[in-house]
Scaffold this motif. Structure first.
Motif, PDB file in Angstrom:
ATOM      1  N   LEU A  10       0.812  -1.207   0.000  1.00 41.35           N
ATOM      2  CA  LEU A  10       0.000   0.000   0.000  1.00 41.35           C
ATOM      3  C   LEU A  10       0.848   1.259   0.000  1.00 41.35           C
ATOM      4  CD1 LEU A  10      -2.654  -1.356   2.415  1.00 41.35           C
ATOM      5  CD2 LEU A  10      -3.161  -0.373   0.183  1.00 41.35           C
ATOM      6  N   PHE A  11       1.982   1.166   0.673  1.00 44.63           N
ATOM      7  CA  PHE A  11       2.858   2.330   0.725  1.00 44.63           C
ATOM      8  C   PHE A  11       3.773   2.402  -0.496  1.00 44.63           C
ATOM      9  CE2 PHE A  11       1.649   2.583   5.133  1.00 44.63           C
ATOM     10  CZ  PHE A  11       1.716   3.939   5.391  1.00 44.63           C
TER      11      PHE A  11
ATOM     12  N   ASP B  17      13.045   3.083   4.299  1.00 44.17           N
ATOM     13  CA  ASP B  17      11.962   3.979   3.906  1.00 44.17           C
ATOM     14  C   ASP B  17      10.617   3.603   4.516  1.00 44.17           C
ATOM     15  OD1 ASP B  17      13.352   5.868   2.418  1.00 44.17           O
ATOM     16  OD2 ASP B  17      13.577   4.423   0.803  1.00 44.17           O
ATOM     17  N   ARG B  18      10.648   2.913   5.618  1.00 45.97           N
ATOM     18  CA  ARG B  18       9.402   2.699   6.348  1.00 45.97           C
ATOM     19  C   ARG B  18       8.860   4.063   6.784  1.00 45.97           C
ATOM     20  NH1 ARG B  18      11.874  -1.378  10.557  1.00 45.97           N
ATOM     21  NH2 ARG B  18      13.606   0.017  10.114  1.00 45.97           N
ATOM     22  N   PRO B  19       7.550   4.188   6.976  1.00 40.50           N
ATOM     23  CA  PRO B  19       6.996   5.526   7.227  1.00 40.50           C
ATOM     24  C   PRO B  19       7.488   6.124   8.545  1.00 40.50           C
ATOM     25  CG  PRO B  19       5.344   3.835   7.624  1.00 40.50           C
ATOM     26  CD  PRO B  19       6.507   3.141   6.990  1.00 40.50           C
ATOM     27  N   ASN B  20       7.649   7.429   8.541  1.00 42.03           N
ATOM     28  CA  ASN B  20       7.869   8.134   9.801  1.00 42.03           C
ATOM     29  C   ASN B  20       6.543   8.190  10.560  1.00 42.03           C
ATOM     30  OD1 ASN B  20      10.586   8.930   9.009  1.00 42.03           O
ATOM     31  ND2 ASN B  20       9.536  10.281   7.552  1.00 42.03           N
TER      32      ASN B  20
ATOM     33  N   ASN C  33       5.395  10.451   3.350  1.00 38.68           N
ATOM     34  CA  ASN C  33       5.812   9.208   4.015  1.00 38.68           C
ATOM     35  C   ASN C  33       5.856   9.352   5.539  1.00 38.68           C
ATOM     36  OD1 ASN C  33       8.095  10.740   4.182  1.00 38.68           O
ATOM     37  ND2 ASN C  33       9.519   9.071   3.746  1.00 38.68           N
ATOM     38  N   THR C  34       5.009  10.251   6.046  1.00 37.03           N
ATOM     39  CA  THR C  34       4.894  10.401   7.503  1.00 37.03           C
ATOM     40  C   THR C  34       3.429  10.216   7.918  1.00 37.03           C
ATOM     41  OG1 THR C  34       6.749  11.953   7.545  1.00 37.03           O
ATOM     42  CG2 THR C  34       5.265  11.959   9.459  1.00 37.03           C
ATOM     43  N   VAL C  35       3.219   9.254   8.799  1.00 38.54           N
ATOM     44  CA  VAL C  35       1.894   9.072   9.392  1.00 38.54           C
ATOM     45  C   VAL C  35       1.751  10.098  10.514  1.00 38.54           C
ATOM     46  CG1 VAL C  35       0.432   7.516  10.737  1.00 38.54           C
ATOM     47  CG2 VAL C  35       1.833   6.611   8.852  1.00 38.54           C
TER      48      VAL C  35
ATOM     49  N   ALA D 223       4.652   0.457  11.006  1.00 40.29           N
ATOM     50  CA  ALA D 223       6.110   0.383  10.849  1.00 40.29           C
ATOM     51  C   ALA D 223       6.559  -0.979  10.326  1.00 40.29           C
ATOM     52  CB  ALA D 223       6.781   0.679  12.184  1.00 40.29           C
ATOM     53  N   GLY D 224       5.591  -1.842  10.013  1.00 39.18           N
ATOM     54  CA  GLY D 224       5.941  -3.162   9.470  1.00 39.18           C
ATOM     55  C   GLY D 224       6.469  -4.124  10.510  1.00 39.18           C
ATOM     56  N   GLN D 225       6.110  -3.876  11.778  1.00 34.29           N
ATOM     57  CA  GLN D 225       6.618  -4.714  12.869  1.00 34.29           C
ATOM     58  C   GLN D 225       5.543  -5.686  13.353  1.00 34.29           C
ATOM     59  OE1 GLN D 225       9.916  -4.587  13.753  1.00 34.29           O
ATOM     60  NE2 GLN D 225       9.816  -3.298  11.924  1.00 34.29           N
TER      61      GLN D 225
END
Ligand code: CA
Length: 521
Positions: A8-9, A19-22, A319-321, A383-385
């Motif tokens: 999605l990102f 480049d995971r979102p801030n 790219n920042t939530v 954050a994909g965790q």
């Protein structure tokens, strides 16, 4: 579990793990939905154009609930994703600091390579853990010229605290390591008591007469019990001269004090001359309270605007939530009250607006039962965790995506402990659904059940527990309450630790500082 987020990102991000979102988490203290124009309160108390702007870019949640409507415990629930009986932080006044050795979501993100910072109000007594940088207000903090603690060192600043927290937040993002994503928790004192607006916002309302809530003169009838009649949080009895700005804050510089007095003194002189009493006095207090409480939110709203502008200027907006919320809601004169604590709607519910670029449909809304206890799971998934199995909340990501999960919670467990300080609100727990609240007020020497029906009585001024028409509903809700207590591992009442209620003598009469010292009738 299959992670859909990278897909999605994907249009917004390159393939690199860096480049995971801030994650920018903006958190207020005692901010309530009635004060934000994006939540559409009928009184239209305040325009909050920048928070509204965030809502038009993301998703707002009209029923984000807190597990325990008081500052420290709600913050502990945010950090741990767990209820008080598991994270150990039951109330503000227990003398037992938050156990920073336990698992928190900032620690997990830090381990996953995020750079992490917390700037502003902390209020958990122990030093923050899981942050590369922290710069906090000690205790409740003050509105102007705040002493702060920066990575363990005491420092002192001059200026308005809301502005300073935003300055420090922007400085930290600007100086970040650009090769890694960040988590920044930017946490305001505002609009907490004693509601001191920025000097530039004194008189923001042009002496408007703010609409009163329907229940400003509530008499606590409607089969309501002792908890209602015995509390000590009314504007009538517990609103002090300092709250009312009849006494200025002690921490202003001479120039600040001059500007302060230029606004308040003529109005205070008029008050003293008029010397209102009875309902007129309560009305005066309500108007002064609204000027001040809402006035502090003006700077919060400007801060949100500055942060959004800064993210755009830095090329970070996509790219920042951005998550905007508060530790609980608040009473703006409803039931004659200020403060929070109750399972009732105004304090149970807290604002939540989330912009997750590429995920949230701009301008969308959800009325699902969500909670601050879901934030840890949500931010970890963003954050994909992985989500640790012991978290009690649930990720909001499916809702943010616009999905309608069939198994989303239909009921929510609430539990308030602190007594008698402050405000003498009886310990209570209960179950909340879309429509109902079944509540047990259980201490001390109290065993009263109440049922509120938001459909039949949205202002929650009637207890339906003794109405035969509700007998089946009560039975169903009691079963659901027992199920939730088991599922959430809530200890039996007799096993609750004494410190859950705070340090004050539990069976003594209410000793709320300020009680009886309010503006004299
Ligand atoms: Ca609070």
């Amino acid at each position: 579990m299959k992670h859909l987020l990278p897909l999605l990102f994907a249009p917004l991000l390159t393939a690199s793990a860096a480049d995971r979102p801030n994650l920018l988490f903006i958190f207020c203290d005692d901010l309530t939905n009635q004060a934000l124009s994006c939540f559409g309160d009928a009184r239209k108390l305040l325009d909050t154009p920048n928070i509204d702007r965030l809502a038009t870019q993301g998703m707002k949640f009209s029923r984000c609930l807190v597990p325990n409507s008081i500052c420290g415990p709600s913050r502990a629930a945010v950090l741990t994703g767990k209820y008080a009986h598991l994270n150990g932080f039951y109330c503000n006044e227990s003398g037992r600091p938050f156990d920073g050795a336990q698992q928190t979501f900032p620690k997990l993100l830090q381990k996953a390579g995020y750079q992490t910072a917390l700037i502003g109000k902390w209020h958990l007594e122990s030093d923050p853990t899981g942050f590369d940088h922290w710069h906090i207000l000690p205790g409740q903090g003050q509105y102007y010229n705040p002493p702060m603690i920066r990575d363990g060192q005491r420092v002192k600043h001059e200026g308005y605290t809301t502005d300073l927290i935003t300055d420090f937040s922007i400085d930290w993002i600007r100086a970040r390591d650009k090769s890694r994503p960040f988590l920044l928790m930017s946490q305001h004192k505002a609009p907490h008591r004693e509601w001191a607006p920025a000097l530039r916002h004194l008189g923001w309302d042009n002496d408007r007469v703010h609409p009163e809530p329907e229940t400003l003169f509530d008499t606590y009838d409607g089969d309501r019990g002792l908890a209602w009649k015995d509390q000590d949080m009314t504007l009538e009895t517990s609103y002090t001269e300092r709250d009312a700005k009849l006494t200025p804050p002690p921490y202003l510089t001479p120039d600040q004090l001059k500007a302060w007095n230029a606004y308040y003194e003529p109005r205070n002189a008029k008050f003293r001359t008029t010397n209102p009493s009875g309902r007129d006095l309560l009305r005066w207090k309500y108007q002064r309270y609204m000027h001040d409480y809402l006035g502090t939110i003006k700077a919060v709203d400007e801060s949100v605007g500055r942060l959004l502008d800064f993210l755009e200027a830095e090329g970070l907006a996509d790219n920042t939530v951005v998550m905007f919320s508060s530790d609980q809601g608040f009473y703006l004169g409803e039931h004659g009250w200020f403060d929070k604590r109750w399972i009732l709607e105004e304090s149970l519910r807290t604002p939540l607006v989330v912009k997750a670029p590429g995920l949230t449909r701009p301008g969308s809304a959800s009325d699902r039962l969500v909670s601050v206890i879901d934030f840890a799971s949500t931010l970890l998934e963003l954050a994909g965790q992985p989500r640790p199995a012991d978290l009690q909340g649930r990720s909001l990501v499916p809702l943010l995506r616009g999905e309608a999960p069939a198994d989303w919670r239909q009921s929510f467990y609430y539990h308030y402990y602190e007594y008698p300080l402050w405000h003498k609100v009886r310990p209570h727990y209960g179950v909340v659904t879309d429509r109902y609240k079944l509540v047990h007020y259980y201490k001390p020497d109290l065993d009263e059940w109440e049922l509120y029906d938001r459909q039949a009585n949205p202002i929650e001024t009637r207890n339906f527990i003794h109405d035969p028409a509700y007998a089946d509903t009560v039975a169903e809700l009691k079963t659901e309450l027992a199920r939730l207590r088991t599922e959430l591992k809530v200890p039996a009442i007799e096993d609750e630790p004494r410190h859950a209620y705070g340090k004050a003598p539990f069976d003594a009469p209410g000793q709320t500082p300020g009680a009886g010292k309010g503006v004299k009738p």
